[in-house]
Design a protein around this motif. Structure first.
Motif, mmCIF file in Angstrom:
data_model
loop_
_atom_site.group_PDB
_atom_site.id
_atom_site.type_symbol
_atom_site.label_atom_id
_atom_site.label_comp_id
_atom_site.label_asym_id
_atom_site.label_seq_id
_atom_site.Cartn_x
_atom_site.Cartn_y
_atom_site.Cartn_z
ATOM 1 N N ARG A 5 0.849 -1.187 0.000
ATOM 2 C CA ARG A 5 0.000 0.000 0.000
ATOM 3 C C ARG A 5 0.880 1.230 0.000
ATOM 4 O O ARG A 5 2.034 1.181 0.423
ATOM 5 C CB ARG A 5 -0.932 0.016 1.207
ATOM 6 N N GLU A 6 0.289 2.331 -0.504
ATOM 7 C CA GLU A 6 1.027 3.593 -0.536
ATOM 8 C C GLU A 6 0.171 4.747 -0.032
ATOM 9 O O GLU A 6 -1.035 4.768 -0.312
ATOM 10 C CB GLU A 6 1.500 3.894 -1.965
ATOM 11 N N PRO A 7 0.770 5.689 0.693
ATOM 12 C CA PRO A 7 2.143 5.588 1.184
ATOM 13 C C PRO A 7 2.247 4.499 2.231
ATOM 14 O O PRO A 7 1.286 4.209 2.924
ATOM 15 C CB PRO A 7 2.415 6.975 1.790
ATOM 16 N N GLY A 8 3.413 3.881 2.343
ATOM 17 C CA GLY A 8 3.631 2.811 3.314
ATOM 18 C C GLY A 8 4.196 1.568 2.664
ATOM 19 O O GLY A 8 4.784 1.623 1.593
ATOM 20 N N GLY A 9 4.020 0.436 3.329
ATOM 21 C CA GLY A 9 4.430 -0.834 2.759
ATOM 22 C C GLY A 9 5.731 -1.395 3.302
ATOM 23 O O GLY A 9 6.013 -2.571 3.125
ATOM 24 N N THR A 10 6.559 -0.549 3.926
ATOM 25 C CA THR A 10 7.769 -0.997 4.627
ATOM 26 C C THR A 10 7.796 -0.259 5.965
ATOM 27 O O THR A 10 7.088 0.748 6.128
ATOM 28 C CB THR A 10 9.067 -0.678 3.852
ATOM 29 N N PRO A 11 8.573 -0.709 6.941
ATOM 30 C CA PRO A 11 8.588 -0.016 8.234
ATOM 31 C C PRO A 11 8.869 1.480 8.128
ATOM 32 O O PRO A 11 8.164 2.305 8.730
ATOM 33 C CB PRO A 11 9.692 -0.757 9.001
ATOM 34 N N LEU A 12 9.885 1.847 7.356
ATOM 35 C CA LEU A 12 10.210 3.262 7.217
ATOM 36 C C LEU A 12 9.115 4.006 6.457
ATOM 37 O O LEU A 12 8.707 5.119 6.826
ATOM 38 C CB LEU A 12 11.557 3.440 6.516
ATOM 39 N N ALA A 13 8.620 3.380 5.390
ATOM 40 C CA ALA A 13 7.572 4.013 4.588
ATOM 41 C C ALA A 13 6.286 4.188 5.396
ATOM 42 O O ALA A 13 5.554 5.168 5.208
ATOM 43 C CB ALA A 13 7.306 3.189 3.334
ATOM 44 N N GLU A 14 6.003 3.263 6.310
ATOM 45 C CA GLU A 14 4.823 3.397 7.167
ATOM 46 C C GLU A 14 4.971 4.588 8.114
ATOM 47 O O GLU A 14 3.991 5.269 8.438
ATOM 48 C CB GLU A 14 4.588 2.112 7.961
ATOM 49 N N SER A 15 6.192 4.834 8.571
ATOM 50 C CA SER A 15 6.434 6.006 9.418
ATOM 51 C C SER A 15 6.152 7.293 8.647
ATOM 52 O O SER A 15 5.567 8.242 9.175
ATOM 53 C CB SER A 15 7.881 6.005 9.924
ATOM 54 N N TYR A 73 6.971 10.613 -2.316
ATOM 55 C CA TYR A 73 7.954 9.960 -3.177
ATOM 56 C C TYR A 73 9.068 9.298 -2.378
ATOM 57 O O TYR A 73 9.629 8.283 -2.825
ATOM 58 C CB TYR A 73 8.506 10.953 -4.198
ATOM 59 N N ALA A 74 9.390 9.821 -1.204
ATOM 60 C CA ALA A 74 10.369 9.153 -0.340
ATOM 61 C C ALA A 74 9.831 7.800 0.098
ATOM 62 O O ALA A 74 10.539 6.784 0.073
ATOM 63 C CB ALA A 74 10.670 10.020 0.874
ATOM 64 N N SER A 75 8.569 7.772 0.489
ATOM 65 C CA SER A 75 7.925 6.520 0.881
ATOM 66 C C SER A 75 7.885 5.536 -0.285
ATOM 67 O O SER A 75 8.184 4.344 -0.134
ATOM 68 C CB SER A 75 6.506 6.813 1.370
ATOM 69 N N ARG A 76 7.541 6.041 -1.466
ATOM 70 C CA ARG A 76 7.446 5.182 -2.661
ATOM 71 C C ARG A 76 8.812 4.615 -3.036
ATOM 72 O O ARG A 76 8.920 3.457 -3.454
ATOM 73 C CB ARG A 76 6.846 6.002 -3.803
ATOM 74 N N SER A 77 9.849 5.414 -2.896
ATOM 75 C CA SER A 77 11.202 4.950 -3.208
ATOM 76 C C SER A 77 11.600 3.796 -2.301
ATOM 77 O O SER A 77 12.185 2.799 -2.755
ATOM 78 C CB SER A 77 12.183 6.115 -3.052
ATOM 79 N N GLN A 78 11.286 3.916 -1.003
ATOM 80 C CA GLN A 78 11.595 2.842 -0.053
ATOM 81 C C GLN A 78 10.837 1.563 -0.404
ATOM 82 O O GLN A 78 11.397 0.459 -0.379
ATOM 83 C CB GLN A 78 11.216 3.278 1.367
ATOM 84 N N LEU A 79 9.571 1.714 -0.716
ATOM 85 C CA LEU A 79 8.736 0.555 -1.045
ATOM 86 C C LEU A 79 9.212 -0.126 -2.318
ATOM 87 O O LEU A 79 9.299 -1.359 -2.388
ATOM 88 C CB LEU A 79 7.281 0.996 -1.206
ATOM 89 N N LEU A 80 9.527 0.662 -3.323
ATOM 90 C CA LEU A 80 9.960 0.100 -4.597
ATOM 91 C C LEU A 80 11.252 -0.695 -4.439
ATOM 92 O O LEU A 80 11.353 -1.843 -4.889
ATOM 93 C CB LEU A 80 10.152 1.223 -5.623
ATOM 94 N N ALA A 81 12.237 -0.096 -3.764
ATOM 95 C CA ALA A 81 13.552 -0.730 -3.643
ATOM 96 C C ALA A 81 13.538 -1.947 -2.726
ATOM 97 O O ALA A 81 14.211 -2.950 -3.003
ATOM 98 C CB ALA A 81 14.570 0.293 -3.134
ATOM 99 N N ASN A 82 12.768 -1.874 -1.656
ATOM 100 C CA ASN A 82 12.855 -2.896 -0.617
ATOM 101 C C ASN A 82 11.773 -3.958 -0.647
ATOM 102 O O ASN A 82 11.895 -4.980 0.041
ATOM 103 C CB ASN A 82 12.870 -2.224 0.757
ATOM 104 N N LYS A 83 10.724 -3.715 -1.426
ATOM 105 C CA LYS A 83 9.651 -4.708 -1.451
ATOM 106 C C LYS A 83 9.169 -5.069 -2.854
ATOM 107 O O LYS A 83 9.119 -6.233 -3.209
ATOM 108 C CB LYS A 83 8.467 -4.216 -0.608
ATOM 109 N N ILE A 84 8.825 -4.051 -3.650
ATOM 110 C CA ILE A 84 8.230 -4.333 -4.960
ATOM 111 C C ILE A 84 9.216 -5.000 -5.908
ATOM 112 O O ILE A 84 8.952 -6.084 -6.447
ATOM 113 C CB ILE A 84 7.660 -3.046 -5.595
#
Length: 207
Positions: free
Chosen positions: A39-49, A73-84
């Motif tokens: 989900r966005e924003p979110g999806g990783t611990p940092l992105a959820e913060s 976009y910071a949240s999306r970058s984290q999600l893309l690199a670390n999960k998607i």
């Protein structure tokens, strides 16, 4: 192993994204395709913060539009690199509750950020990555917001005035009309009809 596919569900508040995601999940299960959800924003611990910052109505200072844009976009970058991307590389499909189209609609359309600014930030953070299929659930802001209010308290963005959401919807429709990978579905129809349209779009995508 072939790479997975990225399917995104988009739409304004109250459009029915949660139930639409369930339809996609059921479709993939029946097709024996492994998948994960984001989900966005979110999806990783940092992105959820970062999500908590963007959504909260209890800030001691005003969250500027520029900060909101960059946090998205910071949240999306984290999600893309670390999960998607790792999931797609493993051959898993990814079902996304929102992606970049949301920022283009909400920050680009709703906040009136210039298209060139939106593209520049997306180029840095996404590097050309985009979903394989986006299902945009279209609904009028009046209907969508009434549904959202019925389910509980609204977040910071959901509390915007109606003209903001009119601009968001117009931007969604404009972008969807220019991109063959975005399928627009009338979310004001009955739920069974909406789900049927989603299933038809997925079947066509598989072909």
């Amino acid at each position: 192993m072939s790479k997975g596919k990225f399917i995104v569900i988009e739409g304004m508040e109250g459009a029915g994204k949660s139930t639409a995601i369930t339809v996609v999940e059921d479709f993939l299960k029946q097709s024996n395709i492994p998948f994960i959800n984001t989900r966005e924003p979110g999806g990783t611990p940092l992105a959820e913060s970062l999500r908590s910052i963007v959504k909260s109505v209890e800030h001691e200072e005003t969250l500027t539009q520029e900060t909101e844009l960059l946090l998205m976009y910071a949240s999306r970058s984290q999600l893309l690199a670390n999960k998607i991307l790792p999931a797609l590389e493993k051959g898993e499909w990814v079902i996304g509750d929102r992606h970049d189209l949301s920022s283009k609609a909400y920050q680009g359309g709703g906040r009136n950020f210039d298209d060139a600014v939106m593209k520049a930030i997306a180029d840095v953070t996404l590097k050309g990555f985009k979903p394989d299929l986006t299902l945009y659930l279209d609904i009028s802001p009046q209907i969508g917001l009434s549904r959202a209010k019925a389910r509980g308290e609204l977040d910071r963005i959901e509390l915007e005035k109606i003209d903001f959401f009119d601009r968001v919807r117009n931007k969604y429709l404009e972008l969807a009309s220019k991109d063959d990978s975005i399928i627009t579905i009338d979310a004001s129809q009955s739920m069974p009809m909406v789900h049927q349209k989603i299933a038809e779009a997925l079947a066509a995508f598989f072909k």
